[in-house]
Structures are given as structure tokens and as C-alpha cells.
Write a protein that holds these residues in place. Sequence first.
Motif, PDB file in Angstrom:
ATOM      1  N   TYR A   1       0.838  -1.212   0.000  1.00  0.00           N
ATOM      2  CA  TYR A   1       0.000   0.000   0.000  1.00  0.00           C
ATOM      3  C   TYR A   1       0.871   1.259   0.000  1.00  0.00           C
ATOM      4  N   LEU A   2       1.897   1.278   0.849  1.00  0.00           N
ATOM      5  CA  LEU A   2       2.792   2.432   0.915  1.00  0.00           C
ATOM      6  C   LEU A   2       3.581   2.604  -0.386  1.00  0.00           C
ATOM      7  N   LEU A   3       4.044   1.484  -0.944  1.00  0.00           N
ATOM      8  CA  LEU A   3       4.771   1.534  -2.209  1.00  0.00           C
ATOM      9  C   LEU A   3       3.895   2.139  -3.311  1.00  0.00           C
ATOM     10  N   LEU A   4       2.669   1.669  -3.427  1.00  0.00           N
ATOM     11  CA  LEU A   4       1.751   2.186  -4.447  1.00  0.00           C
ATOM     12  C   LEU A   4       1.408   3.648  -4.195  1.00  0.00           C
ATOM     13  N   ASP A   5       1.371   4.032  -2.927  1.00  0.00           N
ATOM     14  CA  ASP A   5       1.109   5.419  -2.576  1.00  0.00           C
ATOM     15  C   ASP A   5       2.232   6.333  -3.066  1.00  0.00           C
ATOM     16  N   CYS A   6       3.447   5.815  -3.078  1.00  0.00           N
ATOM     17  CA  CYS A   6       4.578   6.579  -3.626  1.00  0.00           C
ATOM     18  C   CYS A   6       4.559   6.567  -5.153  1.00  0.00           C
ATOM     19  N   VAL A   7       4.337   5.391  -5.731  1.00  0.00           N
ATOM     20  CA  VAL A   7       4.461   5.217  -7.178  1.00  0.00           C
ATOM     21  C   VAL A   7       3.408   6.005  -7.944  1.00  0.00           C
ATOM     22  N   ASP A   8       2.174   6.038  -7.452  1.00  0.00           N
ATOM     23  CA  ASP A   8       1.118   6.711  -8.243  1.00  0.00           C
ATOM     24  C   ASP A   8       1.437   8.183  -8.490  1.00  0.00           C
TER      25      ASP A   8
END
Length: 261
Positions: A87-94
Motif C-alpha cells: 500500500y505504501l509503495l503504491l502510494d509513492c508510485v502513483d
Amino acid sequence: MHKPSVAELRPVVHPEGVKDRRSGEHWAGRLYMREISLRCDRYLVNTRITPNQLTYLMVVAGVLAGAALLVPGLAGALAGAVLIQIYLLLDCVDGEIARWRKQTSITGVYLDRIGHYLSEAALLVGFGVRAADIFHKEGAATHWEWAFLGTLAALGAILIKAETDLVDVARARSGLAAVKDEAAVPRSSGLALARRAAAALKFHRLVGGVEASLFILAVAVADMVGGDLFFTRLGVAVLAGIAIVQTLLHLVSILASSRLR
């Protein structure tokens, strides 16, 4: 198609100030996740995946983290912690993909905020239901009072975020610009000192997604040693108490500052 290097990506997706944002950047992002997300960006910037689709995936990962806690024992807590990291990774990537493609939008910001609300609430509700022992590992009874406390913690976590977000709503409706960081300091010296003390202790962070998932994992390990749900239930009570206290303190802090002036 050219795959950009990390060196090419960094100045665009991590412009000056992104990692230093006082309230907008998580410590885990600064410490390690922004470096991991940079490596993922290389493989995503030239695909058809949109930033908003990544945000939807972020929400799915966060909600699944709460659902994973329904799995009894260490496995459920470990799955929840891993899903929160995704979730945190996707929050950065988007956001990074949006900056690279120049596709930042109000819709994306809105979806991101909704994602944080839903994901962190789901985790705390899942923690409460886990403590309720719905699969009857400790007997025939389901102790719904723990699910209630978990839901109370989730409500507090949402309200803390809402209190912050509603400052900008109130200012926008009054024709004022967005609030600056320095306006967050309370006008009273006593309240300012109390705010600094609370910030130093950082106890309020325990109801955040990353911190809560690690806390839940720690109490699951303790319960595995103890053989019951004592530490999980104690943990639910602690997080509910923190959420309630922090909701009230945060509201007082906002009203005592210059953010609404």
C-alpha cells in the motif's frame, strides 16, 4: 522504448521538497520506500497503467490488509504488515508516475486521500474483529466489544485526518489560500510546548497504517508466546485510547493555531 534510469527519474519524480514535506511525507517514504518506488517507476512509466489505477490498487492493498487480520495467528498479522508495505509503495508510485507524465490532477489527489481514509480505517477495524475472536480460537463466544473498540480507533484515525483536511476546505470556502506549515504552531506558548512534546513522543503515529501494522505484528508475536489474545486485546484498547485522545488534542491544536485565520 527508452526505459529511463533512476538518475533521470529522480529530479522529476522527487522534486525538491517532496521528501522534506513536514506533514506530507511518511518517515518510511524518506527512509526506504521512495528509493524502492524509483526502481519500480522505471518499469511503469511507459506502460498503459494510469496513476489513478495505481491509486485504486493502493486502496485494494490497504483494505485487504485489514481483511488479512481476520486470519488467526501470526500469519494474518504478517500478511497485514506486508500488504501495508505494498500500500505504501503504491502510494509513492502513483504520484511519481503522475509527475513524470505530467498527469497530476485534482481527481488523483482526492482518490489518494480517500484511499488513506479507507485503508487505515480497514486495518483498525480488522484489528478489532481479530481481537473479538470470530473464529472461536479461545471458546464459543465472540467478544464484539473488541470489534467496537477497533471501530472506535478507526473512527478516531479518520477524524484526525479529516480535521487536517477540513482546514483547507474551510479556508477555500472563505476565499483564503491553503495554510502554510508555520501556521500550525499554536498561538499559546503553553499549547505550543505541549504540541512539541507530543510530536517528540510520536505516540499518535500508532494509529497510522504503517505503524499500526507493525504494532499489530508485534502483539501477534507476543500472543503466540502467550498462547491467547491478551496482547491483541490490550493493543486494541491502547490504539482506541490513542485515537480518542489524539482526535481531541488535534482539534484543540487547530483551533488554537493560526490555520483558520
